[in-house]
Design an enzyme around this catalytic site. Structure first.
Site, short mmCIF file in Angstrom:
data_model
loop_
_atom_site.label_atom_id
_atom_site.label_comp_id
_atom_site.label_asym_id
_atom_site.label_seq_id
_atom_site.Cartn_x
_atom_site.Cartn_y
_atom_site.Cartn_z
CG HIS A 10 -8.98 4.47 -3.74
ND1 HIS A 10 -9.50 5.58 -3.11
CD2 HIS A 10 -8.18 3.89 -2.81
CE1 HIS A 10 -9.03 5.67 -1.87
NE2 HIS A 10 -8.22 4.63 -1.68
CD GLU A 32 -6.65 5.91 5.17
OE1 GLU A 32 -6.14 6.99 4.81
OE2 GLU A 32 -7.18 5.11 4.36
CD GLU A 33 -9.51 4.42 1.90
OE1 GLU A 33 -9.51 5.57 1.44
OE2 GLU A 33 -8.72 3.53 1.53
CG ASP A 89 -11.47 2.26 6.32
OD1 ASP A 89 -10.28 1.95 6.56
OD2 ASP A 89 -11.81 3.39 5.93
#
Length: 389
Positions: free
Chosen positions: A361, A136-137, A78
């Site tokens: 990020h 996963e995020e 993702d």
């Protein structure tokens, strides 16, 4: 084809895959096209494919000519809801979405590993499964769903890799035991009684109660947690009031808790809940808490981490293999490690010469693509090392 030409050709493919994925990111729980791309690519290698695992997950399977254990290798798929600000030809083409954590590289690494083993089945004793995991995020995390859908059935060991720009390209790292923290979040509402700023005697000031609570919560770690146990409690947001002469009726705040063991984790939750209730009561305010238990800590198996240090040292030399510090970011790979032994590993991907200097990020995030070949070699060595025992 010589061995060097093989690796050069594989690197070309991985860069091509990675840049395609970087241009076309899909955020958590929406990885439809990414999933199809992965499954189609695996099938083109001649790999047995299972689609729609726990949603958009994909599992590829290669069985060797000799019997043996089942090794699973995992990559997350993702992207993040971040606007890509890089001025490069493979920048994201999706507004408000980008691969800002390297998952496009993880997909390409695992595809490269699958391609390798599809051409070298004679090196496999047992079975290798390639798990491409969604989401996963974002809580509750894709790992929970793929496990519920049977992804770990029959699996003897699992390995995961994360490209890591704080480490220079060519360096790898891991750690036995707790390596990445559990991440829990809380949302607090304090309800008082609003009124005129010049007549506080007829009000219950939620902002005063909230301010006191911020300070009280800072004592949870310093006075309620064993000083030998790492822990963090952070208040990230606080909102109250609408005018300079109005006493706020409502105050909202939110924060995060990071820990490395379940006893400390549960103890901090109970202390937060108690402190909110008691502080609110002291000021005559009503309180509500939404406390979300996120991913558990990543706890690497001792034996499999020892395997990492052996295999990585042999591959790259001792000077390129490091013991990772304990890190406060969280990873839902932790759920797999609760079920089967395994090891989560960092592969250095930072390089100032290629502008791979921004943190994960970040809207300018990128990584040195040469790190993907390091990661493939590590995956191959770990899988072959386990199956050969």
């Amino acid at each position: 084809m010589t061995n060097n030409i093989w690796w050069e050709d594989l690197q070309i493919h991985m860069v091509e895959w990675r840049r395609h994925l970087h241009r076309n990111p899909e955020v958590s729980f929406h990885e439809e096209k990414t999933s199809s791309f992965v499954a189609d690519m695996l099938e083109s290698f001649g790999v047995e494919v299972r689609r729609h695992v726990g949603g958009h997950g994909v599992i590829g399977t290669i069985r060797g000519d000799k019997p043996g254990p089942v090794v699973m290798l995992r990559a997350d798929m993702d992207a993040l809801p971040i606007q890509d600000e890089k001025n490069i030809e493979y920048a994201s083409q999706q507004a408000g979405a980008m691969h800002a954590c390297g998952h496009d590289g993880h997909i390409s690494i695992l595809l490269g590993t699958a391609l390798y083993f599809s051409r070298h089945k004679q090196e496999i004793q047992g079975e290798i499964r390639f798990l491409f995991q969604p989401a996963e995020e974002l809580l509750p995390g894709g790992a929970v769903q793929v496990i519920a859908d049977g992804a770990l059935e029959g699996v003897d060991v699992i390995y995961g890799i994360h490209l890591w720009t704080p480490l220079p390209v060519g360096v790898v790292a891991s750690k036995a035991g707790p390596m990445m923290a559990a991440a829990d979040d809380f949302y607090i509402e304090i309800k008082g009684k609003g009124g005129h700023g010049g007549m506080p005697q007829s009000t219950i000031d939620s902002l005063i109660a909230g301010s006191a609570l911020v300070m009280q919560l800072q004592t949870v770690v310093s006075r309620s947690v064993d000083p030998l146990q790492p822990a963090v409690l952070t208040i990230g947001t606080m909102q109250a009031g609408s005018a300079q002469n109005v006493i706020a009726e409502q105050c909202k705040m939110s924060g995060t808790v990071r820990t490395f063991d379940e006893e400390t984790r549960n103890g901090m939750k109970e202390r937060v809940l108690t402190m909110v209730a008691q502080t609110g009561a002291a000021y005559g305010a009503e309180t509500q808490v939404k406390y979300i238990m996120g991913y558990p800590p990543v706890v690497n198996d001792e034996q499999e981490t020892a395997r990492f240090f052996r295999e990585a040292t042999e591959l790259f030399g001792a000077e390129r293999v490091q013991a990772s510090p304990m890190l406060m970011p969280a990873e839902d790979f932790a759920y797999y490690l609760q079920k089967v032994p395994g090891c989560f590993m960092f592969v250095g991907a930072g390089n100032p010469d290629k502008n791979a200097i921004y943190p994960h990020h970040h809207p300018m995030f990128d990584f040195d693509e040469d790190a993907m070949q390091t990661a493939v070699r590590l995956f191959i060595a770990m899988a072959k090392g386990y199956t050969a025992e």
